[in-house]
Design a protein around this motif. Structure first.
Motif, short mmCIF file in Angstrom:
data_model
loop_
_atom_site.label_atom_id
_atom_site.label_comp_id
_atom_site.label_asym_id
_atom_site.label_seq_id
_atom_site.Cartn_x
_atom_site.Cartn_y
_atom_site.Cartn_z
N ILE A 13 0.87 -1.17 0.00
CA ILE A 13 0.00 0.00 0.00
C ILE A 13 0.91 1.23 0.00
O ILE A 13 1.84 1.32 0.80
CB ILE A 13 -0.93 0.00 1.22
N SER A 21 -4.80 5.41 3.22
CA SER A 21 -4.01 4.18 3.36
C SER A 21 -4.25 3.51 4.71
O SER A 21 -4.34 2.27 4.79
CB SER A 21 -2.52 4.47 3.16
N SER A 25 -6.01 -0.13 5.26
CA SER A 25 -5.38 -1.18 6.07
C SER A 25 -6.31 -1.66 7.17
O SER A 25 -6.38 -2.87 7.45
CB SER A 25 -4.08 -0.65 6.68
N SER A 29 -7.61 -5.50 7.37
CA SER A 29 -7.20 -6.31 8.52
C SER A 29 -8.37 -6.99 9.21
O SER A 29 -8.16 -7.84 10.08
CB SER A 29 -6.43 -5.45 9.53
N PHE A 34 -5.45 -11.69 6.36
CA PHE A 34 -4.64 -10.54 5.97
C PHE A 34 -3.94 -9.92 7.16
O PHE A 34 -4.47 -9.88 8.27
CB PHE A 34 -5.51 -9.47 5.31
N ALA A 36 -2.39 -6.12 7.75
CA ALA A 36 -2.25 -4.78 7.19
C ALA A 36 -2.22 -3.78 8.33
O ALA A 36 -2.93 -3.94 9.32
CB ALA A 36 -3.41 -4.47 6.23
N PHE A 90 0.18 -7.06 3.70
CA PHE A 90 0.19 -5.76 3.04
C PHE A 90 1.15 -4.86 3.81
O PHE A 90 0.91 -4.55 4.98
CB PHE A 90 -1.20 -5.11 3.04
N ASP A 91 2.24 -4.45 3.17
CA ASP A 91 3.15 -3.50 3.82
C ASP A 91 2.91 -2.12 3.24
O ASP A 91 2.78 -1.95 2.02
CB ASP A 91 4.61 -3.90 3.62
N THR A 92 2.86 -1.13 4.12
CA THR A 92 2.54 0.24 3.72
C THR A 92 3.76 1.14 3.81
O THR A 92 4.42 1.18 4.84
CB THR A 92 1.41 0.81 4.60
#
Length: 276
Positions: A13, A21, A25, A29, A34, A36, A90-92
């Motif tokens: 993300i 964002s 997330s 989540s 997931f 996030a 998911f890495d932001t």
């Protein structure tokens, strides 16, 4: 390394600050498959490691590109260790839009969802936070209490500023040679039509649908926000809905940035990037 960790999928993300964002997330989540959250340190770790693996290092003659790939990929496996049991991570980080091709090579099936919003409203949102926390100088401005709304906006919008860098990073990804692993998600769509927005994300990443509760979204990063001198920076309202309001920016300043939403011009979308 366990089979579960080997089979995990990574997605990313990115995009503009104050553009959804953290909300995205928080929604994602809800799905137990997931993981996030808000921005992680992996983006800066990734760039630092790239520098250390370059010819800047006198021992770089012993480092091959295959080794670089393994080391950089190992950052993700190390950070998201066995305690993160989710099958989809998911890495932001705003830097990921500048690393489109590198992420494609490290994680061939990964996707990048870039959250976007009119730049004027992004700057307005940050200025609103500053005014709300009038007795706490923000880390966004290096804890300096001086300046005006104009100097703050100009600092944010310059090329290496919080907003300017992120905007340029999205633009770089949008106009890259192959933006097929990129999707732009508009803040307006996420807040006005969350079901459609999330369905588009699931379709883009190729995951089966999940029933999300858009009336009971939960996220908390109060300790981080207080340390940054910006309480409320990552606050997410429980119900996903648009909030109508007037801008706190002077009209001339608001109009200065209102035409920066390049993603709204189909003629400019030469790479056929999906914009939701």
């Amino acid at each position: 390394m366990t089979q579960e960790l080997l089979q995990r999928r990574f997605h990313f993300i990115s995009g503009l600050p104050r553009s959804g964002s953290t909300l995205l997330s928080a929604i994602l989540s809800q799905n137990p498959r997931f993981q996030a959250s808000m921005s992680s340190p992996l983006g800066s770790m990734f760039d630092t490691m790239l520098g250390e693996l370059s010819d800047h290092n006198e021992y770089s003659v012993f480092i091959t590109n295959d080794q670089r790939r393994r080391i950089l990929k190992g950052l993700f496996d190390g950070y998201y260790g066995p305690e993160f049991g989710a099958g989809v991570i998911f890495d932001t980080n705003r830097v990921w839009c500048t690393r489109l091709e590198a992420l494609r090579q490290l994680f061939p099936h990964s996707k990048i969802i870039a959250c976007v919003r009119h730049v004027s409203w992004v700057i307005d949102s940050i200025e609103r936070l500053v005014r709300r926390n009038i007795f706490q100088p923000s880390g966004i401005f290096n804890y300096k209490p001086g300046g005006t709304v104009y100097s703050r906006a100009e600092g944010l919008a310059k090329g290496d500023g919080l907003v300017g860098f992120a905007h340029n990073a999205v633009k770089q990804a949008f106009y890259s040679d192959d933006p097929s692993n990129l999707m732009l998600l508009r803040f307006e769509t996420l807040t006005n039509e969350p079901a459609r927005a999330i369905a588009a994300v699931y379709n883009f990443i190729g995951e089966p649908a999940y029933s999300h509760d858009f009336n009971n979204v939960q996220y908390e990063a109060d300790a981080f926000d207080r340390r940054l001198g910006t309480p409320g920076l990552h606050t997410v309202r429980p119900k996903v809905e648009p909030v109508a309001r007037s801008s706190v920016l002077p009209p001339d300043l608001f109009h200065r940035y209102e035409n920066e939403a390049f993603w709204l011009e189909p003629a400019l979308n030469s790479g056929k990037v999906k914009v939701v």
